[in-house]
Design a protein around this motif. Structure first.
Motif, PDB file in Angstrom:
ATOM      1  N   ARG A 206      44.760 -72.737-121.709  1.00  0.00           N
ATOM      2  CA  ARG A 206      45.600 -72.843-120.508  1.00  0.00           C
ATOM      3  C   ARG A 206      44.774 -72.623-119.249  1.00  0.00           C
ATOM      4  O   ARG A 206      44.916 -73.358-118.267  1.00  0.00           O
ATOM      5  CB  ARG A 206      46.732 -71.814-120.581  1.00  0.00           C
ATOM      6  CG  ARG A 206      47.733 -71.929-119.442  1.00  0.00           C
ATOM      7  CD  ARG A 206      48.905 -70.994-119.627  1.00  0.00           C
ATOM      8  NE  ARG A 206      48.533 -69.605-119.789  1.00  0.00           N
ATOM      9  CZ  ARG A 206      48.401 -68.747-118.772  1.00  0.00           C
ATOM     10  NH1 ARG A 206      48.619 -69.142-117.540  1.00  0.00           N
ATOM     11  NH2 ARG A 206      48.064 -67.500-118.987  1.00  0.00           N
ATOM     12  N   ALA A 207      43.869 -71.647-119.269  1.00  0.00           N
ATOM     13  CA  ALA A 207      43.012 -71.391-118.113  1.00  0.00           C
ATOM     14  C   ALA A 207      42.097 -72.581-117.846  1.00  0.00           C
ATOM     15  O   ALA A 207      41.902 -72.983-116.688  1.00  0.00           O
ATOM     16  CB  ALA A 207      42.194 -70.122-118.332  1.00  0.00           C
ATOM     17  N   GLN A 208      41.540 -73.167-118.902  1.00  0.00           N
ATOM     18  CA  GLN A 208      40.679 -74.334-118.748  1.00  0.00           C
ATOM     19  C   GLN A 208      41.449 -75.507-118.148  1.00  0.00           C
ATOM     20  O   GLN A 208      40.955 -76.202-117.266  1.00  0.00           O
ATOM     21  CB  GLN A 208      40.078 -74.723-120.106  1.00  0.00           C
ATOM     22  CG  GLN A 208      39.317 -76.023-120.106  1.00  0.00           C
ATOM     23  CD  GLN A 208      38.055 -75.973-119.273  1.00  0.00           C
ATOM     24  OE1 GLN A 208      37.469 -74.913-119.106  1.00  0.00           O
ATOM     25  NE2 GLN A 208      37.658 -77.104-118.750  1.00  0.00           N
ATOM     26  N   THR A 209      42.674 -75.708-118.592  1.00  0.00           N
ATOM     27  CA  THR A 209      43.500 -76.800-118.079  1.00  0.00           C
ATOM     28  C   THR A 209      43.818 -76.601-116.599  1.00  0.00           C
ATOM     29  O   THR A 209      43.757 -77.554-115.813  1.00  0.00           O
ATOM     30  CB  THR A 209      44.805 -76.898-118.892  1.00  0.00           C
ATOM     31  OG1 THR A 209      44.469 -77.072-120.263  1.00  0.00           O
ATOM     32  CG2 THR A 209      45.657 -78.050-118.432  1.00  0.00           C
ATOM     33  N   VAL A 210      44.126 -75.375-116.223  1.00  0.00           N
ATOM     34  CA  VAL A 210      44.451 -75.084-114.817  1.00  0.00           C
ATOM     35  C   VAL A 210      43.237 -75.316-113.928  1.00  0.00           C
ATOM     36  O   VAL A 210      43.335 -75.947-112.870  1.00  0.00           O
ATOM     37  CB  VAL A 210      44.985 -73.636-114.683  1.00  0.00           C
ATOM     38  CG1 VAL A 210      45.039 -73.210-113.230  1.00  0.00           C
ATOM     39  CG2 VAL A 210      46.344 -73.519-115.319  1.00  0.00           C
ATOM     40  N   VAL A 211      42.076 -74.828-114.348  1.00  0.00           N
ATOM     41  CA  VAL A 211      40.865 -74.995-113.538  1.00  0.00           C
ATOM     42  C   VAL A 211      40.501 -76.472-113.445  1.00  0.00           C
ATOM     43  O   VAL A 211      40.141 -76.961-112.359  1.00  0.00           O
ATOM     44  CB  VAL A 211      39.700 -74.158-114.115  1.00  0.00           C
ATOM     45  CG1 VAL A 211      38.394 -74.490-113.417  1.00  0.00           C
ATOM     46  CG2 VAL A 211      40.004 -72.680-113.987  1.00  0.00           C
ATOM     47  N   LEU A 212      40.608 -77.205-114.532  1.00  0.00           N
ATOM     48  CA  LEU A 212      40.290 -78.634-114.491  1.00  0.00           C
ATOM     49  C   LEU A 212      41.254 -79.384-113.582  1.00  0.00           C
ATOM     50  O   LEU A 212      40.848 -80.298-112.869  1.00  0.00           O
ATOM     51  CB  LEU A 212      40.324 -79.223-115.907  1.00  0.00           C
ATOM     52  CG  LEU A 212      39.885 -80.678-116.023  1.00  0.00           C
ATOM     53  CD1 LEU A 212      38.454 -80.846-115.526  1.00  0.00           C
ATOM     54  CD2 LEU A 212      39.997 -81.148-117.446  1.00  0.00           C
ATOM     55  N   ARG A 213      42.526 -78.977-113.571  1.00  0.00           N
ATOM     56  CA  ARG A 213      43.496 -79.610-112.676  1.00  0.00           C
ATOM     57  C   ARG A 213      43.123 -79.363-111.208  1.00  0.00           C
ATOM     58  O   ARG A 213      43.233 -80.247-110.368  1.00  0.00           O
ATOM     59  CB  ARG A 213      44.896 -79.090-112.976  1.00  0.00           C
ATOM     60  CG  ARG A 213      45.979 -79.799-112.219  1.00  0.00           C
ATOM     61  CD  ARG A 213      47.348 -79.353-112.621  1.00  0.00           C
ATOM     62  NE  ARG A 213      47.346 -77.970-113.068  1.00  0.00           N
ATOM     63  CZ  ARG A 213      48.148 -77.476-113.991  1.00  0.00           C
ATOM     64  NH1 ARG A 213      49.035 -78.234-114.548  1.00  0.00           N
ATOM     65  NH2 ARG A 213      48.094 -76.219-114.346  1.00  0.00           N
ATOM     66  N   VAL A 214      42.645 -78.155-110.914  1.00  0.00           N
ATOM     67  CA  VAL A 214      42.219 -77.840-109.542  1.00  0.00           C
ATOM     68  C   VAL A 214      40.992 -78.665-109.177  1.00  0.00           C
ATOM     69  O   VAL A 214      40.919 -79.249-108.088  1.00  0.00           O
ATOM     70  CB  VAL A 214      41.924 -76.329-109.389  1.00  0.00           C
ATOM     71  CG1 VAL A 214      41.255 -76.041-108.052  1.00  0.00           C
ATOM     72  CG2 VAL A 214      43.203 -75.527-109.522  1.00  0.00           C
ATOM     73  N   LEU A 215      40.024 -78.734-110.082  1.00  0.00           N
ATOM     74  CA  LEU A 215      38.805 -79.495-109.799  1.00  0.00           C
ATOM     75  C   LEU A 215      39.111 -80.978-109.598  1.00  0.00           C
ATOM     76  O   LEU A 215      38.514 -81.637-108.744  1.00  0.00           O
ATOM     77  CB  LEU A 215      37.793 -79.315-110.930  1.00  0.00           C
ATOM     78  CG  LEU A 215      37.271 -77.904-111.171  1.00  0.00           C
ATOM     79  CD1 LEU A 215      36.256 -77.904-112.306  1.00  0.00           C
ATOM     80  CD2 LEU A 215      36.682 -77.300-109.918  1.00  0.00           C
TER      81      LEU A 215
ATOM     82  N   ALA B 239      51.654 -71.526-111.875  1.00  0.00           N
ATOM     83  CA  ALA B 239      52.699 -71.865-110.902  1.00  0.00           C
ATOM     84  C   ALA B 239      52.187 -71.681-109.472  1.00  0.00           C
ATOM     85  O   ALA B 239      52.439 -72.528-108.599  1.00  0.00           O
ATOM     86  CB  ALA B 239      53.930 -71.002-111.134  1.00  0.00           C
ATOM     87  N   GLU B 240      51.478 -70.606-109.238  1.00  0.00           N
ATOM     88  CA  GLU B 240      50.938 -70.357-107.902  1.00  0.00           C
ATOM     89  C   GLU B 240      49.905 -71.418-107.520  1.00  0.00           C
ATOM     90  O   GLU B 240      49.884 -71.909-106.388  1.00  0.00           O
ATOM     91  CB  GLU B 240      50.296 -68.967-107.867  1.00  0.00           C
ATOM     92  CG  GLU B 240      49.729 -68.580-106.526  1.00  0.00           C
ATOM     93  CD  GLU B 240      49.078 -67.202-106.555  1.00  0.00           C
ATOM     94  OE1 GLU B 240      48.664 -66.752-105.483  1.00  0.00           O
ATOM     95  OE2 GLU B 240      48.973 -66.591-107.632  1.00  0.00           O
ATOM     96  N   ILE B 241      49.090 -71.799-108.475  1.00  0.00           N
ATOM     97  CA  ILE B 241      48.049 -72.803-108.204  1.00  0.00           C
ATOM     98  C   ILE B 241      48.678 -74.174-107.972  1.00  0.00           C
ATOM     99  O   ILE B 241      48.261 -74.910-107.068  1.00  0.00           O
ATOM    100  CB  ILE B 241      47.030 -72.817-109.348  1.00  0.00           C
ATOM    101  CG1 ILE B 241      46.220 -71.516-109.293  1.00  0.00           C
ATOM    102  CG2 ILE B 241      46.116 -74.026-109.267  1.00  0.00           C
ATOM    103  CD1 ILE B 241      45.291 -71.301-110.431  1.00  0.00           C
ATOM    104  N   ASP B 242      49.691 -74.533-108.743  1.00  0.00           N
ATOM    105  CA  ASP B 242      50.385 -75.812-108.522  1.00  0.00           C
ATOM    106  C   ASP B 242      51.023 -75.854-107.142  1.00  0.00           C
ATOM    107  O   ASP B 242      50.993 -76.891-106.468  1.00  0.00           O
ATOM    108  CB  ASP B 242      51.446 -76.037-109.596  1.00  0.00           C
ATOM    109  CG  ASP B 242      50.854 -76.409-110.940  1.00  0.00           C
ATOM    110  OD1 ASP B 242      49.692 -76.867-110.966  1.00  0.00           O
ATOM    111  OD2 ASP B 242      51.557 -76.234-111.957  1.00  0.00           O
TER     112      ASP B 242
END
Length: 150
Positions: free
Chosen positions: A73-82, A39-42
């Motif tokens: 979930r961590a992989q998905t979040v990092v890939l979304r940031v990248l 949520a914070e990253i989004d």
């Protein structure tokens, strides 16, 4: 034959203790390894603060987690940031990381190569090029030989 050669009492050092391949579980999965806060990253991505989003995504990795949902979930979040970065900003983002951060980024890049999604390989190749330029061949070797995975 001497009588003492049949005895094993002379052996006082446990050589298995010094074996580098002996598995020892350093610690159980700690509570602080919950992965990045999605949520914070989004919220940061919506605000356009990509550098902070990258640093927060890499700050709390689930290293050697036995929970596959957590690592996914961590992989998905990092890939979304990248994927949210513009191509021109990738180099400055990688330069803002320290050596351990570049190695962690490389771990996520290689993890992303294992299960590609739509257009993720092209994005990961751009990040890999910049991370390789900063981290060098040593970063790749450290990632491929590391026992602690993300």
């Amino acid at each position: 034959m001497a009588k003492n050669t049949l005895s094993s009492r002379f052996r006082k050092v446990d050589i298995d203790e010094f074996d580098e391949n002996k598995f020892v579980d350093d610690h159980d999965e700690a509570a602080d390894q919950l992965g990045p806060d999605a949520a914070e990253i989004d919220n940061l991505i919506r605000q356009g603060d990509m550098m902070s989003a990258l640093h927060i995504a890499l700050r709390n990795p689930p290293i050697n987690s036995k929970n596959p949902a957590l690592t996914e979930r961590a992989q998905t979040v990092v890939l979304r940031v990248l994927a949210s970065f513009r191509s021109s900003d990738i180099e400055s983002a990688v330069k803002s990381l320290d050596k351990n951060g570049v190695d962690l980024l490389m771990k996520y890049i290689y993890k992303g190569f294992e299960r590609p999604t739509e257009n993720s390989s092209a994005i990961l190749l751009q990040w890999h090029e910049k991370a390789f330029a900063i981290g060098g061949l040593g970063s790749i070797v450290r990632v491929l030989t590391a026992r602690k995975t993300v």
